[in-house]
Write a protein that holds these residues in place. Structure first.
Motif, PDB file in Angstrom:
ATOM      1  N   PRO A 113      32.947  29.814  35.347  1.00 41.91           N
ATOM      2  CA  PRO A 113      32.726  31.100  36.140  1.00 41.91           C
ATOM      3  C   PRO A 113      33.208  31.286  37.544  1.00 41.91           C
ATOM      4  O   PRO A 113      33.842  32.501  37.818  1.00 41.91           O
ATOM      5  CB  PRO A 113      31.083  31.315  36.336  1.00 41.91           C
ATOM      6  CG  PRO A 113      30.423  29.885  36.306  1.00 41.91           C
ATOM      7  CD  PRO A 113      31.423  29.132  35.423  1.00 41.91           C
ATOM      8  N   THR A 114      33.611  30.208  38.391  1.00 39.90           N
ATOM      9  CA  THR A 114      34.239  30.450  39.548  1.00 39.90           C
ATOM     10  C   THR A 114      35.713  30.777  39.501  1.00 39.90           C
ATOM     11  O   THR A 114      36.272  31.521  40.464  1.00 39.90           O
ATOM     12  CB  THR A 114      34.245  28.905  40.193  1.00 39.90           C
ATOM     13  OG1 THR A 114      32.827  28.495  40.407  1.00 39.90           O
ATOM     14  CG2 THR A 114      35.011  29.000  41.672  1.00 39.90           C
ATOM     15  N   LEU A 115      36.303  30.622  38.496  1.00 41.50           N
ATOM     16  CA  LEU A 115      37.872  30.693  38.312  1.00 41.50           C
ATOM     17  C   LEU A 115      37.868  32.536  38.030  1.00 41.50           C
ATOM     18  O   LEU A 115      38.930  32.889  38.488  1.00 41.50           O
ATOM     19  CB  LEU A 115      38.394  30.188  36.909  1.00 41.50           C
ATOM     20  CG  LEU A 115      38.499  28.665  37.037  1.00 41.50           C
ATOM     21  CD1 LEU A 115      39.143  27.929  35.790  1.00 41.50           C
ATOM     22  CD2 LEU A 115      39.400  28.484  38.204  1.00 41.50           C
ATOM     23  N   SER A 116      36.817  33.002  37.290  1.00 43.85           N
ATOM     24  CA  SER A 116      36.719  34.530  37.339  1.00 43.85           C
ATOM     25  C   SER A 116      36.917  35.101  38.575  1.00 43.85           C
ATOM     26  O   SER A 116      37.471  36.312  39.009  1.00 43.85           O
ATOM     27  CB  SER A 116      35.697  35.067  36.543  1.00 43.85           C
ATOM     28  OG  SER A 116      36.001  34.386  35.152  1.00 43.85           O
ATOM     29  N   ALA A 117      36.335  34.696  39.604  1.00 48.43           N
ATOM     30  CA  ALA A 117      36.065  35.095  41.009  1.00 48.43           C
ATOM     31  C   ALA A 117      37.352  34.919  41.643  1.00 48.43           C
ATOM     32  O   ALA A 117      37.572  35.936  42.503  1.00 48.43           O
ATOM     33  CB  ALA A 117      34.837  34.344  41.906  1.00 48.43           C
ATOM     34  N   PRO A 160      49.340  39.216  36.213  1.00 44.54           N
ATOM     35  CA  PRO A 160      49.208  38.869  37.616  1.00 44.54           C
ATOM     36  C   PRO A 160      48.737  37.558  37.985  1.00 44.54           C
ATOM     37  O   PRO A 160      48.067  37.027  37.020  1.00 44.54           O
ATOM     38  CB  PRO A 160      48.081  39.706  38.188  1.00 44.54           C
ATOM     39  CG  PRO A 160      47.161  40.202  36.875  1.00 44.54           C
ATOM     40  CD  PRO A 160      47.964  40.163  35.540  1.00 44.54           C
ATOM     41  N   VAL A 161      49.416  37.068  38.902  1.00 44.11           N
ATOM     42  CA  VAL A 161      49.242  35.529  39.137  1.00 44.11           C
ATOM     43  C   VAL A 161      48.430  35.548  40.681  1.00 44.11           C
ATOM     44  O   VAL A 161      48.660  36.107  41.480  1.00 44.11           O
ATOM     45  CB  VAL A 161      50.423  34.568  39.493  1.00 44.11           C
ATOM     46  CG1 VAL A 161      50.298  33.481  39.826  1.00 44.11           C
ATOM     47  CG2 VAL A 161      51.146  34.844  37.882  1.00 44.11           C
ATOM     48  N   TYR A 162      47.016  34.789  40.451  1.00 48.77           N
ATOM     49  CA  TYR A 162      46.216  34.897  41.606  1.00 48.77           C
ATOM     50  C   TYR A 162      46.111  33.285  42.260  1.00 48.77           C
ATOM     51  O   TYR A 162      46.076  33.430  43.496  1.00 48.77           O
ATOM     52  CB  TYR A 162      44.771  35.250  41.185  1.00 48.77           C
ATOM     53  CG  TYR A 162      44.770  36.521  40.859  1.00 48.77           C
ATOM     54  CD1 TYR A 162      44.334  37.793  41.862  1.00 48.77           C
ATOM     55  CD2 TYR A 162      44.649  36.958  39.570  1.00 48.77           C
ATOM     56  CE1 TYR A 162      44.204  39.123  41.722  1.00 48.77           C
ATOM     57  CE2 TYR A 162      44.462  38.459  39.230  1.00 48.77           C
ATOM     58  CZ  TYR A 162      44.285  39.463  40.252  1.00 48.77           C
ATOM     59  OH  TYR A 162      44.261  40.932  39.923  1.00 48.77           O
ATOM     60  N   VAL A 163      46.378  32.393  41.448  1.00 43.92           N
ATOM     61  CA  VAL A 163      46.499  30.966  41.824  1.00 43.92           C
ATOM     62  C   VAL A 163      47.679  30.251  41.202  1.00 43.92           C
ATOM     63  O   VAL A 163      48.166  30.441  40.298  1.00 43.92           O
ATOM     64  CB  VAL A 163      45.144  30.497  41.677  1.00 43.92           C
ATOM     65  CG1 VAL A 163      43.963  30.962  42.395  1.00 43.92           C
ATOM     66  CG2 VAL A 163      44.973  30.245  40.242  1.00 43.92           C
ATOM     67  N   THR A 164      47.787  29.079  42.011  1.00 44.64           N
ATOM     68  CA  THR A 164      48.863  28.236  41.630  1.00 44.64           C
ATOM     69  C   THR A 164      48.231  26.770  41.271  1.00 44.64           C
ATOM     70  O   THR A 164      47.177  26.533  42.073  1.00 44.64           O
ATOM     71  CB  THR A 164      50.142  28.076  42.359  1.00 44.64           C
ATOM     72  OG1 THR A 164      49.860  27.540  43.570  1.00 44.64           O
ATOM     73  CG2 THR A 164      50.684  29.458  42.458  1.00 44.64           C
ATOM     74  N   LEU A 174      45.321  33.633  35.114  1.00 39.57           N
ATOM     75  CA  LEU A 174      44.041  33.524  34.790  1.00 39.57           C
ATOM     76  C   LEU A 174      43.515  34.590  33.920  1.00 39.57           C
ATOM     77  O   LEU A 174      43.822  35.687  34.042  1.00 39.57           O
ATOM     78  CB  LEU A 174      43.244  33.485  36.182  1.00 39.57           C
ATOM     79  CG  LEU A 174      43.228  32.518  36.998  1.00 39.57           C
ATOM     80  CD1 LEU A 174      42.281  32.501  38.233  1.00 39.57           C
ATOM     81  CD2 LEU A 174      42.716  31.166  36.403  1.00 39.57           C
ATOM     82  N   MET A 175      43.114  34.163  32.523  1.00 38.20           N
ATOM     83  CA  MET A 175      42.805  35.289  31.666  1.00 38.20           C
ATOM     84  C   MET A 175      41.197  35.213  31.460  1.00 38.20           C
ATOM     85  O   MET A 175      40.648  34.157  31.657  1.00 38.20           O
ATOM     86  CB  MET A 175      43.715  35.157  30.433  1.00 38.20           C
ATOM     87  CG  MET A 175      45.054  35.503  30.523  1.00 38.20           C
ATOM     88  SD  MET A 175      45.909  35.193  29.069  1.00 38.20           S
ATOM     89  CE  MET A 175      47.459  35.712  29.593  1.00 38.20           C
ATOM     90  N   THR A 176      40.683  36.115  30.648  1.00 41.56           N
ATOM     91  CA  THR A 176      39.401  35.927  30.431  1.00 41.56           C
ATOM     92  C   THR A 176      39.116  35.093  28.957  1.00 41.56           C
ATOM     93  O   THR A 176      39.776  35.650  27.923  1.00 41.56           O
ATOM     94  CB  THR A 176      38.724  37.325  30.176  1.00 41.56           C
ATOM     95  OG1 THR A 176      38.617  38.121  31.351  1.00 41.56           O
ATOM     96  CG2 THR A 176      37.307  37.395  29.691  1.00 41.56           C
ATOM     97  N   TYR A 177      38.743  33.994  28.981  1.00 38.30           N
ATOM     98  CA  TYR A 177      38.817  33.041  27.771  1.00 38.30           C
ATOM     99  C   TYR A 177      37.514  33.149  27.037  1.00 38.30           C
ATOM    100  O   TYR A 177      37.200  32.668  26.045  1.00 38.30           O
ATOM    101  CB  TYR A 177      39.006  31.674  28.048  1.00 38.30           C
ATOM    102  CG  TYR A 177      40.498  31.574  28.411  1.00 38.30           C
ATOM    103  CD1 TYR A 177      41.456  31.669  27.485  1.00 38.30           C
ATOM    104  CD2 TYR A 177      40.782  31.359  29.852  1.00 38.30           C
ATOM    105  CE1 TYR A 177      42.868  31.656  28.144  1.00 38.30           C
ATOM    106  CE2 TYR A 177      42.132  31.269  30.427  1.00 38.30           C
ATOM    107  CZ  TYR A 177      43.158  31.346  29.475  1.00 38.30           C
ATOM    108  OH  TYR A 177      44.552  31.291  29.565  1.00 38.30           O
ATOM    109  N   SER A 178      36.074  33.788  27.584  1.00 43.27           N
ATOM    110  CA  SER A 178      35.080  33.717  26.941  1.00 43.27           C
ATOM    111  C   SER A 178      35.199  34.935  25.858  1.00 43.27           C
ATOM    112  O   SER A 178      36.002  35.868  25.684  1.00 43.27           O
ATOM    113  CB  SER A 178      34.000  34.601  27.840  1.00 43.27           C
ATOM    114  OG  SER A 178      34.537  35.853  28.177  1.00 43.27           O
TER     115      SER A 178
END
Length: 625
Positions: A183-187, A206-210, A218-222
């Protein structure tokens, strides 16, 4: 074990447990991967009681059992001593067959739970729509948690089954899946992105982290399917590579340590984005085809769905549907198949009401019940397909049902249950719309039309032909009892040659009258001079040994009188030997008398009577040829 005998017969006729590479099961089938399919007795299996039919498809040898397949599977695994399957066959399998085998191997283990949670989520949607509960109630929240738990954490469950399929560590696979839904990655996706890859295209990301300076998308994998399956496959290869180079003394923790450090970042940086993009393109492509003509697409999918089921090809559409649900939040593809099971069920009901064949009726009843709940294999293989016309009618009617769902824009919104339990899956988040009512119309039209067309067109009942067919496929040699008395199991005989079946299968009798008659028409091939034992070969080839008492050979013929001679042709019921029960018992001998088939290995089965006492000429043993 309830199905011990059936399990033993199946193992024997697939070529023995040494011919099995792997074994799984789905809702109705045992799915074997055999080393050599030529060693399997397919025709014997097809005509075995308890087996509906046998299908060879997708590199699998599928023995169709019916709804109770999990119980049969448990007994087969226990008797065969099968462990986690280890596939060592060097047989070349086509890419398509590998694909089907992989899909079924990954999804089959969780199919029951997938249907169950989907049904709960569907009913929760139904209760909400009917106004029985509200979204703010605890009842709704708990039921939604049950319904959502598997689908939301799909990568964790698929991580287990996919790793099992690809021969990797099950728990490493689960760890990969769990990292995808952490869940933290979604934040981290909240706020302004660092930059955007492929801006202005359908793949805009969009790229939020490296990670070590490498961009992470980061994508929604659920609820996702493709990323974890690919990650589990690659992860299994990486894990096996580390197993070969890491010393055994530290292998237990260093292998998962190194594997996770490599595969999880690789999944987020490469596998996840590529798989997700592929999923988006696949879903878009599927809907584009469907968009050309929903009606024609519905007719095609609905009409051929049962054919896909026969060859196991329906697994190819399942991940497409799940992917559509994850990406698009709905799927119109599987919606087109809704009418198929009800068309099949309507046809079966018509056959049930019209047939005079008791055996066919007995098959129709459970097939009808199964069909109502969406499991149509018993109906297909046991009733409609062997008679061709009913199957063709069900396919045509199913095509009409599919056309209706296409015309009405019917979609499934959750992966729910089968048959009538699938109905809540068609309720959209906005409530009961046109698509939902299209699903209801498709069910009614498919069922009623299947019933009416089959009832009016009719079929050849073939009551007598079915009886003749059974006679041809399953020949029997019935032995009447050569003795009168109390029936015993062979295991009760105090002679290991008989009690352990070394001389063949059969039964024993504690006689109450001192006579032995011939149990069959045949030849008296052996008659000991002492009269205590005799062998008869029936006209159908059964070799029968009758041994009067235990150790009575020591009497050297005393108290025995023969009424025929060796080599005589005898008739069933003809007197062969007389003996003095009281005198033999007084001499201290047991009179428990085995009757065994000494050439048991030549027959499909030897079926003993279940009576406690028996008289002369009553059926004692049936030999299945």
């Amino acid at each position: 074990m309830k199905y011990e005998k059936l399990a033993k017969d199946i193992i024997k006729n697939i070529g023995g447990k040494e011919n099995v590479n792997s074994l799984t099961h789905c809702i109705t089938r045992l799915r074997f991967k055999l080393k050599d399919e030529a060693k399997a007795n397919t025709e014997v299996l097809k005509n075995m009681d308890g087996v509906v039919t046998v299908i060879k498809s997708g590199g699998q040898y599928q023995v169709v059992i019916g709804n109770h397949v999990p119980d049969v599977y448990d007994d087969v695994v226990t008797i065969g001593g099968f462990q986690e399957s280890s596939e060592v066959s060097g047989e070349k399998v086509s890419l398509f067959n590998k694909f089907i085998d992989t899909i079924s191997g990954v999804f089959t283990p969780i199919l029951g739970v997938l249907c169950a949670t989907g049904m709960i989520k569907g009913f929760n949607a139904l209760f909400l729509t009917m106004g029985w509960i509200t979204k703010t109630s605890g009842t709704y929240s708990i039921l939604q948690a049950i319904g959502d738990c598997l689908f939301y954490f799909f990568p964790v469950f698929l991580g287990y089954t996919a790793s099992k399929k690809f021969k990797g560590s099950h728990f490493i696979g689960m760890a990969i899946g769990a990292s995808l839904v952490y869940p933290t990655l979604s934040a981290l996706t909240v706020g302004k992105p660092l930059y955007t890859l492929f801006a202005g295209t359908v793949l805009s990301s969009p790229v939020y982290v490296t990670f070590l300076g490498i961009p992470v998308i980061l994508m929604t994998y659920s609820s996702s399917v493709i990323p974890i399956v690919l990650a589990a496959y690659v992860g299994a290869k990486i894990e096996n590579g580390f197993k070969r180079i890491i010393p055994d003394v530290v292998k237990m923790f260093l292998v998962p340590f190194c594997t996770l450090l490599v595969i999880v970042p690789l999944t987020f940086i490469v596998i996840g984005p590529i798989a997700t993009w592929a999923g988006k393109l696949l879903g878009a492509g599927t809907l584009a085809i469907y968009g050309l003509s929903p009606i024609l697409a519905g007719i095609f999918i609905g009409g051929f769905w049962q054919v896909f089921v026969i060859f196991g090809l329906h697994w190819g559409l399942v991940p497409v549907a799940i992917n559509n649900l994850a990406v698009l939040k709905y799927d119109p593809i599987l919606a087109a198949t809704l009418g198929a099971s009800f068309a099949q069920t309507g046809v079966v009901l018509a056959i049930l009401l019209k047939t005079k064949n008791i055996k066919l009726k007995s098959i129709c009843i459970p097939a009808f019940i199964s069909g109502i709940f969406g499991v149509t294999e018993p109906a297909i293989y046991g009733i409609t397909l062997p008679r061709k016309k009913p199957f063709i009618i069900s396919c045509i009617v199913a095509a009409i049902g599919g056309g209706i769902t296409g015309f009405m824009g019917t979609k499934i919104w959750i992966m729910g249950g089968l048959g009538i339990f699938a109905i809540p899956s068609y309720i959209s988040p906005k409530g009961m719309d046109k698509g939902f009512y299209g699903a209801i119309v498709s069910i009614i039209v498919s069922f009623v039309l299947g019933f009416l067309v089959m009832f009016l067109v009719g079929f050849k009942d073939e009551e007598n032909k079915e009886e003749n067919r059974e006679t041809v496929l399953v020949k029997k040699d019935v032995l009447v009892s050569p003795l009168k008395g109390e029936v015993k199991l062979l295991s009760e005989v105090k002679d290991e040659a008989f009690s352990k079946g070394a001389l063949g299968r059969g039964i024993a009798i504690e006689p109450t009258e001192g006579k032995v008659i011939s149990p069959v028409d045949g030849v008296l091939t052996t008659l000991f001079p002492t009269g205590h034992a005799l062998g008869i070969t029936s006209d159908k080839g059964a070799e029968i040994l009758i041994h009067i008492g235990m150790d009575t050979v020591k009497l050297e013929g005393k108290y025995f009188t023969t009424r025929a001679k060796q080599g005589d042709r005898v008739k069933a019921g003809q007197l062969l030997v007389e003996f003095d029960i009281k005198a033999i018992k007084a001499a201290g001998y047991s009179l428990i008398s085995p009757v065994v088939i000494t050439n048991t290995d030549k027959y499909l089965d030897v079926i003993e009577t279940d009576k406690k006492t028996i008289d002369f000429k009553e059926e004692l043993i049936t030999v299945v040829i």
